[in-house]
Design a protein around this motif. Structure first.
Motif, PDB file in Angstrom:
ATOM      1  N   TRP A 105       0.842  -1.190   0.000  1.00 51.33           N
ATOM      2  CA  TRP A 105       0.000   0.000   0.000  1.00 51.33           C
ATOM      3  C   TRP A 105       0.878   1.241   0.000  1.00 51.33           C
ATOM      4  O   TRP A 105       1.820   1.347   0.793  1.00 51.33           O
ATOM      5  CB  TRP A 105      -0.901   0.015   1.237  1.00 51.33           C
ATOM      6  CG  TRP A 105      -1.933  -1.063   1.206  1.00 51.33           C
ATOM      7  CD1 TRP A 105      -1.798  -2.354   1.615  1.00 51.33           C
ATOM      8  CD2 TRP A 105      -3.261  -0.960   0.705  1.00 51.33           C
ATOM      9  NE1 TRP A 105      -2.952  -3.056   1.396  1.00 51.33           N
ATOM     10  CE2 TRP A 105      -3.874  -2.218   0.843  1.00 51.33           C
ATOM     11  CE3 TRP A 105      -4.003   0.089   0.153  1.00 51.33           C
ATOM     12  CZ2 TRP A 105      -5.187  -2.462   0.461  1.00 51.33           C
ATOM     13  CZ3 TRP A 105      -5.311  -0.166  -0.229  1.00 51.33           C
ATOM     14  CH2 TRP A 105      -5.889  -1.417  -0.073  1.00 51.33           C
ATOM     15  N   ASP A 117      -0.167   4.049   0.947  1.00 51.47           N
ATOM     16  CA  ASP A 117      -0.566   4.759   2.167  1.00 51.47           C
ATOM     17  C   ASP A 117      -1.144   3.732   3.150  1.00 51.47           C
ATOM     18  O   ASP A 117      -2.343   3.452   3.137  1.00 51.47           O
ATOM     19  CB  ASP A 117      -1.604   5.831   1.832  1.00 51.47           C
ATOM     20  CG  ASP A 117      -2.091   6.590   3.049  1.00 51.47           C
ATOM     21  OD1 ASP A 117      -1.490   6.448   4.143  1.00 51.47           O
ATOM     22  OD2 ASP A 117      -3.087   7.331   2.909  1.00 51.47           O
ATOM     23  N   ALA A 158      -1.939   3.885   6.112  1.00 54.79           N
ATOM     24  CA  ALA A 158      -3.007   4.421   6.963  1.00 54.79           C
ATOM     25  C   ALA A 158      -4.369   4.247   6.299  1.00 54.79           C
ATOM     26  O   ALA A 158      -5.379   4.031   6.987  1.00 54.79           O
ATOM     27  CB  ALA A 158      -2.743   5.890   7.279  1.00 54.79           C
ATOM     28  N   SER A 159      -4.430   4.334   4.966  1.00 54.27           N
ATOM     29  CA  SER A 159      -5.714   4.155   4.290  1.00 54.27           C
ATOM     30  C   SER A 159      -6.207   2.721   4.434  1.00 54.27           C
ATOM     31  O   SER A 159      -7.413   2.487   4.545  1.00 54.27           O
ATOM     32  CB  SER A 159      -5.618   4.560   2.818  1.00 54.27           C
ATOM     33  OG  SER A 159      -4.767   3.686   2.111  1.00 54.27           O
ATOM     34  N   LEU A 160      -5.290   1.762   4.443  1.00 48.78           N
ATOM     35  CA  LEU A 160      -5.680   0.361   4.666  1.00 48.78           C
ATOM     36  C   LEU A 160      -6.224   0.197   6.077  1.00 48.78           C
ATOM     37  O   LEU A 160      -7.261  -0.435   6.275  1.00 48.78           O
ATOM     38  CB  LEU A 160      -4.502  -0.574   4.438  1.00 48.78           C
ATOM     39  CG  LEU A 160      -4.737  -2.037   4.800  1.00 48.78           C
ATOM     40  CD1 LEU A 160      -5.864  -2.626   3.966  1.00 48.78           C
ATOM     41  CD2 LEU A 160      -3.470  -2.844   4.647  1.00 48.78           C
ATOM     42  N   GLU A 161      -5.526   0.770   7.035  1.00 47.96           N
ATOM     43  CA  GLU A 161      -5.985   0.669   8.417  1.00 47.96           C
ATOM     44  C   GLU A 161      -7.365   1.306   8.584  1.00 47.96           C
ATOM     45  O   GLU A 161      -8.227   0.776   9.289  1.00 47.96           O
ATOM     46  CB  GLU A 161      -4.965   1.334   9.347  1.00 47.96           C
ATOM     47  CG  GLU A 161      -3.667   0.545   9.422  1.00 47.96           C
ATOM     48  CD  GLU A 161      -2.557   1.293  10.167  1.00 47.96           C
ATOM     49  OE1 GLU A 161      -2.866   2.289  10.861  1.00 47.96           O
ATOM     50  OE2 GLU A 161      -1.406   0.865  10.035  1.00 47.96           O
ATOM     51  N   ALA A 162      -7.604   2.429   7.931  1.00 50.07           N
ATOM     52  CA  ALA A 162      -8.905   3.090   7.998  1.00 50.07           C
ATOM     53  C   ALA A 162      -9.988   2.222   7.362  1.00 50.07           C
ATOM     54  O   ALA A 162     -11.112   2.127   7.878  1.00 50.07           O
ATOM     55  CB  ALA A 162      -8.841   4.459   7.314  1.00 50.07           C
ATOM     56  N   LEU A 163      -9.663   1.579   6.250  1.00 51.16           N
ATOM     57  CA  LEU A 163     -10.609   0.696   5.571  1.00 51.16           C
ATOM     58  C   LEU A 163     -10.966  -0.496   6.451  1.00 51.16           C
ATOM     59  O   LEU A 163     -12.142  -0.844   6.597  1.00 51.16           O
ATOM     60  CB  LEU A 163     -10.023   0.229   4.238  1.00 51.16           C
ATOM     61  CG  LEU A 163     -10.902  -0.623   3.352  1.00 51.16           C
ATOM     62  CD1 LEU A 163     -12.111   0.167   2.870  1.00 51.16           C
ATOM     63  CD2 LEU A 163     -10.114  -1.141   2.162  1.00 51.16           C
ATOM     64  N   ARG A 213     -13.107   0.598   9.307  1.00 53.27           N
ATOM     65  CA  ARG A 213     -14.459   0.950   8.881  1.00 53.27           C
ATOM     66  C   ARG A 213     -15.340  -0.289   8.680  1.00 53.27           C
ATOM     67  O   ARG A 213     -16.512  -0.299   9.020  1.00 53.27           O
ATOM     68  CB  ARG A 213     -14.388   1.740   7.586  1.00 53.27           C
ATOM     69  CG  ARG A 213     -15.714   2.208   7.071  1.00 53.27           C
ATOM     70  CD  ARG A 213     -15.545   3.066   5.850  1.00 53.27           C
ATOM     71  NE  ARG A 213     -16.821   3.488   5.326  1.00 53.27           N
ATOM     72  CZ  ARG A 213     -16.967   4.150   4.221  1.00 53.27           C
ATOM     73  NH1 ARG A 213     -15.916   4.511   3.514  1.00 53.27           N
ATOM     74  NH2 ARG A 213     -18.157   4.483   3.800  1.00 53.27           N
TER      75      ARG A 213
END
Length: 88
Positions: free
Chosen positions: A74, A76, A78-83, A86
């Motif tokens: 990835w 980013d 952080a975007s994976l963690e946010a996904l 969620r």
């Protein structure tokens, strides 16, 4: 179908001299493996398989067939963690 199976390798820069597709979880026989290795030699290439299929190769063939895998990185994390947060 064959083109789709090997597209990831080609996109990663692997030069495919020949392809011999098999179904997922195929129980490779010695005849299959001898055919794969002979085809690779015919093209002056290396016989390759995936890590998940490599573990099922008979010991006598493990040094004769290379292993190539793909991984996902990835840009980013952080975007994976946010996904995951969620939907997890």
């Amino acid at each position: 179908m064959e083109r789709v199976q090997f597209a990831t390798l080609a996109e990663a820069g692997v030069i495919l001299a020949a392809t011999l597709p098999f179904p997922d979880h195929h129980p490779f026989s010695r005849r299959d493996l001898d055919r794969i290795i002979a085809e690779a030699k015919r093209h002056d290439a290396v016989a390759l398989t995936t890590p998940k299929d490599a573990v099922r190769l008979p010991v006598a063939y493990r040094g004769r067939v290379g292993v190539v895998g793909v991984s996902l990185a990835w840009d980013d994390p952080a975007s994976l963690e946010a996904l995951v947060a969620r939907y997890g």
